[in-house]
Design a protein around this motif. Structure first.
Motif, PDB file in Angstrom:
ATOM      1  N   MET A 111       1.351   5.385   8.304  1.00  0.00           N
ATOM      2  CA  MET A 111       1.303   4.234   7.399  1.00  0.00           C
ATOM      3  C   MET A 111       2.691   3.631   7.222  1.00  0.00           C
TER       4      MET A 111
ATOM      5  N   LYS B 107      -8.099   5.657  -2.107  1.00  0.00           N
ATOM      6  CA  LYS B 107      -7.380   5.669  -0.833  1.00  0.00           C
ATOM      7  C   LYS B 107      -7.190   4.252  -0.300  1.00  0.00           C
ATOM      8  N   LYS B 108      -8.192   3.420  -0.502  1.00  0.00           N
ATOM      9  CA  LYS B 108      -8.114   2.035  -0.039  1.00  0.00           C
ATOM     10  C   LYS B 108      -6.966   1.284  -0.712  1.00  0.00           C
TER      11      LYS B 108
ATOM     12  N   GLU C  45       0.652   0.991   3.419  1.00  0.00           N
ATOM     13  CA  GLU C  45       0.544   0.577   4.812  1.00  0.00           C
ATOM     14  C   GLU C  45       0.734  -0.928   4.992  1.00  0.00           C
TER      15      GLU C  45
ATOM     16  N   GLU D 108      -0.605  11.152   8.626  1.00  0.00           N
ATOM     17  CA  GLU D 108      -1.225   9.872   8.264  1.00  0.00           C
ATOM     18  C   GLU D 108      -0.255   9.029   7.433  1.00  0.00           C
ATOM     19  N   LYS D 109       0.433   9.667   6.507  1.00  0.00           N
ATOM     20  CA  LYS D 109       1.401   8.951   5.667  1.00  0.00           C
ATOM     21  C   LYS D 109       2.545   8.417   6.532  1.00  0.00           C
TER      22      LYS D 109
ATOM     23  N   ARG E 250      -3.566   2.594   0.342  1.00  0.00           N
ATOM     24  CA  ARG E 250      -3.259   2.075   1.673  1.00  0.00           C
ATOM     25  C   ARG E 250      -2.706   0.655   1.626  1.00  0.00           C
TER      26      ARG E 250
END
Length: 97
Positions: free
Chosen positions: A65, A14-15, A22, A61-62, A18
């Motif tokens: 981002m 996930k990091k 993001e 959340e997407k 992102r």
């Protein structure tokens, strides 16, 4: 000699996803920085996108981002324009003296 298959935690995946979605980092630079295989990051991004389609909470959340990335780009562009205008103002102020 076969390569050793690395396993990554969901938090790590996930990091790095992102970083691309993001923060707007290039996949190539993230792959090099974290020493990832060619298709790993692309696969994780695809899996995240598919998961977002089925989970409304992740979809929000997407979207956040994507909005964050858009705003970062807009801010960077505004800073460039502001720096240019400062230099132009200094140049014309010098010309008036």
């Amino acid at each position: 000699m076969a390569g050793i298959k690395k396993t990554y935690t969901p938090e790590f995946k996930k990091k790095v996803v992102r970083l691309v979605l993001e923060e707007g980092r290039q996949m190539k630079s993230v792959n090099q920085e974290y020493n990832l295989g060619e298709g790993s990051l692309r696969k994780w991004i695809r899996e995240y996108s598919e998961e977002c389609e089925s989970n409304p909470e992740l979809n929000n959340e997407k979207d956040l981002m994507a909005e964050n990335l858009r705003l970062r780009k807009e801010l960077a562009e505004s800073k460039k324009e502001n720096d240019f205008l400062k230099k132009a103002a200094a140049f014309f102020a010098k010309e008036l003296d």
